[in-house]
Design an enzyme around this catalytic site. Structure first.
Site, PDB file in Angstrom:
ATOM      1  N   GLU A  69       0.813  -1.210   0.000  1.00  0.00           N
ATOM      2  CA  GLU A  69       0.000   0.000   0.000  1.00  0.00           C
ATOM      3  C   GLU A  69       0.854   1.272   0.000  1.00  0.00           C
ATOM      4  O   GLU A  69       0.374   2.355   0.355  1.00  0.00           O
ATOM      5  CB  GLU A  69      -0.919   0.021   1.229  1.00  0.00           C
ATOM      6  N   HIS A 121      -6.777  -2.835   9.671  1.00  0.00           N
ATOM      7  CA  HIS A 121      -8.001  -3.588   9.404  1.00  0.00           C
ATOM      8  C   HIS A 121      -8.698  -3.954  10.722  1.00  0.00           C
ATOM      9  O   HIS A 121      -8.954  -5.137  10.969  1.00  0.00           O
ATOM     10  CB  HIS A 121      -7.692  -4.868   8.628  1.00  0.00           C
ATOM     11  N   TYR A 138     -20.427  13.209  19.183  1.00  0.00           N
ATOM     12  CA  TYR A 138     -19.652  14.410  18.847  1.00  0.00           C
ATOM     13  C   TYR A 138     -18.176  14.105  18.596  1.00  0.00           C
ATOM     14  O   TYR A 138     -17.483  14.830  17.876  1.00  0.00           O
ATOM     15  CB  TYR A 138     -19.799  15.470  19.942  1.00  0.00           C
ATOM     16  N   HIS A 157     -12.362  -3.157   3.121  1.00  0.00           N
ATOM     17  CA  HIS A 157     -10.914  -3.166   3.315  1.00  0.00           C
ATOM     18  C   HIS A 157     -10.528  -2.832   4.763  1.00  0.00           C
ATOM     19  O   HIS A 157     -10.108  -3.702   5.498  1.00  0.00           O
ATOM     20  CB  HIS A 157     -10.288  -2.173   2.328  1.00  0.00           C
ATOM     21  N   TYR A 169      -8.615  21.963  21.612  1.00  0.00           N
ATOM     22  CA  TYR A 169      -8.588  20.743  22.417  1.00  0.00           C
ATOM     23  C   TYR A 169      -7.205  20.110  22.321  1.00  0.00           C
ATOM     24  O   TYR A 169      -6.615  20.027  21.259  1.00  0.00           O
ATOM     25  CB  TYR A 169      -9.635  19.753  21.922  1.00  0.00           C
TER      26      TYR A 169
END
Length: 235
Positions: A85, A106, A125, A167, A220
């Protein structure tokens, strides 16, 4: 800190986080991959985990270096070939200068949503932790292909996480620890969403509320950032 020392630290961190894949529930065996942005002194590139190696056997010297200007993925450097990948890792770094690390995994619950090709709406949220009002699911394409990379980039537009149909998931962040923590958070959200679907109809928060949450999230974690900066300065 010199370049050689910094590269050694990044390689060690990739191995360390790879060992956390199975205990965290993000991936098992040889599945999943990790990378960090890295400049080798000549060109911008990435350090990425190799293909098909169990993380319990992975060593820092096994990692691959791949230049971002290598669109073919053939000029990698290292004893083992890079993850299959590598393409979407490379393309994410090329398209997103804000990204310093990429995680692909995965995990069970996120993948359960992905095989239904179901995005994650604002049922909670904390979905905003991925950078938007929802967590998209990229359309299916064969693994390792340019098509999959294009689909992932579109799903990640304005986001730090997405699902990949049939996937798994991708998370991106400024550094490896943050990308890993986000992966754990997305998997937990997926678990909660599946439970909510199994027991009723989740109430989705309206866009204006999610916009308020997204604005609040900008500050945050400020304490954690200050702590990290202070710790870095102490070295």
């Amino acid at each position: 800190m010199n370049r050689e020392h910094l590269e050694a630290e990044l390689r060690a961190a990739l191995v360390e986080h790879g060992l956390k894949f199975a205990p965290s529930g993000l991936s098992q065996g040889t599945s999943g991959n990790l990378s960090v942005r890295w400049h080798d002194g000549e060109a911008e590139g990435m350090l990425i985990t190799p293909s098909g190696v169990d993380y319990t056997r992975l060593r820092p010297q096994d990692l691959c270096f791949l230049r971002l200007d290598d669109a073919s993925g053939t000029q990698w450097r290292g004893p083992l070939k890079p993850s299959s990948e590598w393409r979407f890792h490379r393309d994410i770094y090329c398209a997103r200068p804000d990204v310093g690390a990429v995680l692909h995994a995965h995990p069970t619950h996120a993948t359960a949503l992905a095989v239904q090709r179901r995005p994650m709406p604002a049922f909670h949220y904390m979905v905003a932790v991925a950078g938007g009002r929802d967590i998209r699911c990229a359309p299916y394409a064969t693994y390792g292909t340019e098509e999959l990379s294009r689909n992932a980039l579109e799903a990640l537009a304005g986001r730090r996480a997405c699902l990949l149909a049939n996937h798994g998931m991708i998370t991106v962040a400024a550094d490896l620890s943050a990308a890993f923590a986000l992966g754990v958070e997305v998997e937990e959200l997926a678990r909660q969403y599946l439970l909510a679907l199994a027991t009723g109809t989740p109430v989705v928060l309206p866009d204006d509320e999610m916009d308020r949450v997204l604005e609040a999230f900008k500050s945050y974690g400020a304490n954690a950032q200050k702590k990290a900066a202070a710790d870095g300065g102490a070295d």
